[in-house]
Scaffold this motif. Structure first.
Motif, PDB file in Angstrom:
ATOM      1  N   ASP A  19      53.099 -32.638  -7.975  1.00  0.00           N
ATOM      2  CA  ASP A  19      52.243 -33.645  -8.601  1.00  0.00           C
ATOM      3  C   ASP A  19      50.794 -33.499  -8.144  1.00  0.00           C
ATOM      4  OD1 ASP A  19      53.993 -35.106 -10.293  1.00  0.00           O
ATOM      5  OD2 ASP A  19      54.857 -36.077  -8.543  1.00  0.00           O
ATOM      6  N   GLY A  23      47.971 -32.708 -10.747  1.00  0.00           N
ATOM      7  CA  GLY A  23      46.900 -33.702 -10.822  1.00  0.00           C
ATOM      8  C   GLY A  23      45.531 -33.078 -10.637  1.00  0.00           C
ATOM      9  N   GLN A  27      42.422 -32.930 -13.336  1.00  0.00           N
ATOM     10  CA  GLN A  27      41.066 -33.376 -13.019  1.00  0.00           C
ATOM     11  C   GLN A  27      40.050 -32.312 -13.432  1.00  0.00           C
ATOM     12  OE1 GLN A  27      41.710 -34.323  -8.812  1.00  0.00           O
ATOM     13  NE2 GLN A  27      40.962 -36.378  -9.269  1.00  0.00           N
ATOM     14  N   VAL A  54      41.031 -39.417 -14.794  1.00  0.00           N
ATOM     15  CA  VAL A  54      41.697 -40.580 -14.188  1.00  0.00           C
ATOM     16  C   VAL A  54      43.196 -40.320 -14.063  1.00  0.00           C
ATOM     17  CG1 VAL A  54      42.285 -43.014 -14.534  1.00  0.00           C
ATOM     18  CG2 VAL A  54      39.946 -42.226 -14.942  1.00  0.00           C
ATOM     19  N   ALA A  55      43.792 -39.743 -15.111  1.00  0.00           N
ATOM     20  CA  ALA A  55      45.223 -39.424 -15.066  1.00  0.00           C
ATOM     21  C   ALA A  55      45.501 -38.411 -13.954  1.00  0.00           C
ATOM     22  CB  ALA A  55      45.688 -38.874 -16.414  1.00  0.00           C
ATOM     23  N   LYS A  57      43.705 -37.954 -11.186  1.00  0.00           N
ATOM     24  CA  LYS A  57      43.550 -38.609  -9.887  1.00  0.00           C
ATOM     25  C   LYS A  57      44.782 -39.437  -9.543  1.00  0.00           C
ATOM     26  CE  LYS A  57      38.521 -38.840  -9.964  1.00  0.00           C
ATOM     27  NZ  LYS A  57      37.334 -39.677 -10.092  1.00  0.00           N
ATOM     28  N   THR A  58      45.335 -40.103 -10.548  1.00  0.00           N
ATOM     29  CA  THR A  58      46.535 -40.908 -10.334  1.00  0.00           C
ATOM     30  C   THR A  58      47.712 -40.023  -9.953  1.00  0.00           C
ATOM     31  OG1 THR A  58      45.745 -42.531 -11.935  1.00  0.00           O
ATOM     32  CG2 THR A  58      48.098 -42.579 -11.410  1.00  0.00           C
ATOM     33  N   GLN A  59      47.892 -38.926 -10.689  1.00  0.00           N
ATOM     34  CA  GLN A  59      48.997 -38.012 -10.402  1.00  0.00           C
ATOM     35  C   GLN A  59      48.833 -37.386  -9.016  1.00  0.00           C
ATOM     36  OE1 GLN A  59      49.634 -35.032 -13.398  1.00  0.00           O
ATOM     37  NE2 GLN A  59      51.631 -34.483 -12.586  1.00  0.00           N
ATOM     38  N   ALA A  61      47.338 -38.786  -6.477  1.00  0.00           N
ATOM     39  CA  ALA A  61      47.647 -39.832  -5.499  1.00  0.00           C
ATOM     40  C   ALA A  61      49.152 -40.005  -5.331  1.00  0.00           C
ATOM     41  CB  ALA A  61      47.008 -41.154  -5.920  1.00  0.00           C
ATOM     42  N   VAL A  62      49.890 -39.928  -6.431  1.00  0.00           N
ATOM     43  CA  VAL A  62      51.352 -40.026  -6.367  1.00  0.00           C
ATOM     44  C   VAL A  62      51.903 -38.867  -5.536  1.00  0.00           C
ATOM     45  CG1 VAL A  62      53.471 -39.830  -7.740  1.00  0.00           C
ATOM     46  CG2 VAL A  62      51.639 -41.338  -8.493  1.00  0.00           C
TER      47      VAL A  62
END
Length: 72
Positions: A19, A23, A27, A54-55, A57-59, A61-62
């Motif tokens: 991930d 991610g 980015q 944004v997607a 960065k979220t991925q 972070a997960v």
């Protein structure tokens, strides 16, 4: 600890969660879209790029959370 075991554990410590890699790729792709949209004056492409960042960065972070939970 044998040499083979040491090398194996070194590789595992450096191995990031998928991930996080995906991610980061999102980015980068999003940034390219955003800049391309700005250069071309294409607001839709620019906003798609921002959303993709944004997607990503979220991925990422997960993936970081998964790494933390694994103890890496």
């Amino acid at each position: 600890m044998s040499l083979v075991h040491k090398r194996s554990s070194d590789w595992e410590n450096k191995n990031m969660d998928k991930d996080r890699l995906a991610g980061s790729a999102k980015q980068i792709k999003g940034k390219i879209k955003e800049v391309s949209g700005k250069i071309l004056g294409d607001a839709k492409l620019e906003s798609e790029g921002k959303a993709e960042q944004v997607a990503g960065k979220t991925q990422n972070a997960v993936g970081g959370l998964k790494d933390t939970l694994k103890g890496e």
